[in-house]
Design a protein around this motif. Structure first.
Motif, PDB file in Angstrom:
ATOM      1  N   SER A  41       0.833  -1.202   0.000  1.00  0.00           N
ATOM      2  CA  SER A  41       0.000   0.000   0.000  1.00  0.00           C
ATOM      3  C   SER A  41       0.868   1.253   0.000  1.00  0.00           C
ATOM      4  N   GLU A  45       1.056   4.128  -3.099  1.00  0.00           N
ATOM      5  CA  GLU A  45       0.943   5.577  -2.939  1.00  0.00           C
ATOM      6  C   GLU A  45       2.103   6.276  -3.639  1.00  0.00           C
ATOM      7  N   ILE A  97      -5.535   0.685  -2.313  1.00  0.00           N
ATOM      8  CA  ILE A  97      -4.953   0.108  -1.095  1.00  0.00           C
ATOM      9  C   ILE A  97      -6.029  -0.650  -0.308  1.00  0.00           C
ATOM     10  N   GLU A 100      -6.715  -4.019  -1.860  1.00  0.00           N
ATOM     11  CA  GLU A 100      -5.679  -5.005  -1.560  1.00  0.00           C
ATOM     12  C   GLU A 100      -5.783  -5.487  -0.109  1.00  0.00           C
ATOM     13  N   ALA A 184      -2.850  -1.467   6.745  1.00  0.00           N
ATOM     14  CA  ALA A 184      -2.983  -0.955   5.380  1.00  0.00           C
ATOM     15  C   ALA A 184      -4.281  -0.161   5.215  1.00  0.00           C
ATOM     16  N   ALA A 188      -4.819   3.787   4.295  1.00  0.00           N
ATOM     17  CA  ALA A 188      -5.672   4.244   3.202  1.00  0.00           C
ATOM     18  C   ALA A 188      -6.630   5.345   3.660  1.00  0.00           C
TER      19      ALA A 188
END
Length: 305
Positions: A41, A45, A97, A100, A184, A188
Motif C-alpha cells: 500500500s 501511494e 490500497i 488489496e 494498510a 488508506a
C-alpha cells in the motif's frame, strides 16, 4: 514571483520526477522481500507520487508563461488544476490500497525478511521527509500552489511510512499477521483525508478566494499610509491566483486634481502595495469626490506638517 523564484520552483519540480521514481523503487523492493500488504500500500501511494511529479513539473512550466491574447491575466491558475488532479490521484491510490487490504484480511500472512524490508522502507521514508520539507518551504516562499501541494502529499506519504513501520514492527514482535492488512486500511483512510484536503484547498483557489486576512490588513494600512493627496479609497477587492494577487479599489481625489497628480498617487500606492502583498497586480480606478462611494471606505493617513 521573480525570475529567480520561477527557476527555483521549476528546477525542484523537475528533480521531483527522478526522485519519486527512486523512492517508489525502494518501497516496491521492500514489499517484494517481505510480501507485506501494508508495504504494498505504501508503494502504491508512491506510484501516485510519480504521476503527480510529472503533472506538477509540466503545469508549473505552463503556469509561468506570460499573459497572452487568450489569457490576459496570465496562466497562474493552471497550478490549481494540477493540485486538484493530484488530490484525485491520492483518492484513487487510497481506494486501491483498501481493495488489496480487504483481500489480505481473509488470509493474513507473516512477513518474510522483515528486518531488510523495513530498513529499505525506512530509508525511502527519510528521503521523502527531507524532500517534502524542501518542497513545502520553497512552495510557500514563492507561492507555488502545485509545489506546495506536492510537498504536502509527499509528507502524508512520510506519515504513512512511519505508521507502517511502527505497525509492522508490532506485527513481527507479536506474531499477529492480521495487523498487516488492518494497518494498510488505516493508511488508506489517512491518504483519503489528505486527498480531500488537497482538493478542497485547490478548489477554493479556483473560486477566486480573497487574500489572507493578515495580508488584507497590511494592504489597507499600505493604502491609508500612502494615499496622501487623495480623499480616501473604497471598494477594495482581491483574489489570489497562485503566486499572483489581483487587487482592485477606487481612489477618490479632489475634482480639480490633474491626471498627472492622480497618476503619481497611484504609482506610490502600487509600490507600497507590492511591498506588503507578494505578487500584487494592482488596478486602481480614480474617481472625483462627487461620485458615490461603494464598499468599505479606507481613510487616508494625515501626515503632520
Amino acid at each position: 514571483m521573480s525570475a529567480h523564484g520561477d527557476h527555483t520552483v521549476e528546477r525542484l519540480a523537475f528533480w521531483g520526477i527522478p526522485l519519486s521514481f527512486g523512492v517508489m523503487g525502494l518501497k516496491l523492493v521492500a514489499w517484494y522481500v517481505t510480501g507485506s500488504v501494508a508495504l504494498l500500500s505504501d508503494g502504491l501511494e508512491s506510484t501516485v507520487n510519480v504521476v503527480a511529479a510529472f503533472i506538477a513539473y509540466f503545469v508549473i512550466r505552463y503556469a509561468k508563461r506570460p499573459p497572452d491574447e487568450d489569457h490576459q491575466f496570465g496562466h497562474y491558475k493552471a497550478e490549481y488544476i494540477s493540485a486538484v488532479l493530484e488530490g484525485v490521484l491520492i483518492v484513487v491510490a487510497a481506494l486501491l490500497i483498501i481493495q488489496e487490504a480487504v483481500g489480505a484480511l481473509r488470509a493474513p500472512q507473516l512477513l518474510e525478511a522483515p528486518v531488510l524490508g523495513l530498513a529499505i522502507n525506512a530509508a525511502a521514508g527519510v528521503i521523502n521527509a527531507v524532500w517534502a520539507t524542501i518542497l513545502i518551504r520553497v512552495g510557500k516562499t514563492h507561492r507555488s500552489v502545485a509545489l506546495t501541494a506536492d510537498g504536502h502529499h509527499i509528507m502524508s506519504d512520510v506519515v504513512t511510512s512511519a505508521g507502517v513501520f511502527v505497525g509492522l514492527v508490532g506485527a513481527v514482535a507479536t506474531g499477529y499477521a492480521i495487523l498487516d492488512p488492518v494497518l494498510a486500511i488505516l493508511v488508506a483512510l489517512n491518504i483519503l483525508y489528505q486527498g480531500w484536503k488537497v482538493i478542497s484547498h485547490s478548489v477554493s483557489g479556483l473560486m477566486d478566494r480573497a487574500i489572507e486576512p493578515e495580508e488584507e490588513e497590511a494592504l489597507k494600512k499600505a493604502i491609508a499610509d500612502n494615499a496622501m493627496g487623495s480623499l480616501g479609497a473604497h471598494g477594495l477587492k482581491s483574489r489570489r491566483a497562485g503566486p499572483a494577487a489581483f487587487i482592485d479599489f477606487d481612489l477618490v481625489v479632489p475634482a480639480a486634481m490633474t491626471v498627472g497628480e492622480a497618476h503619481r498617487i497611484c504609482d506610490r500606492l502600487e509600490d507600497a502595495i507590492g511591498k506588503v502583498v507578494a505578487g500584487a497586480v494592482t488596478n486602481i480606478h480614480v474617481e472625483p469626490e462627487s461620485e458615490k462611494a461603494h464598499g468599505v471606505r479606507i481613510a487616508v493617513e494625515r501626515k503632520a506638517k
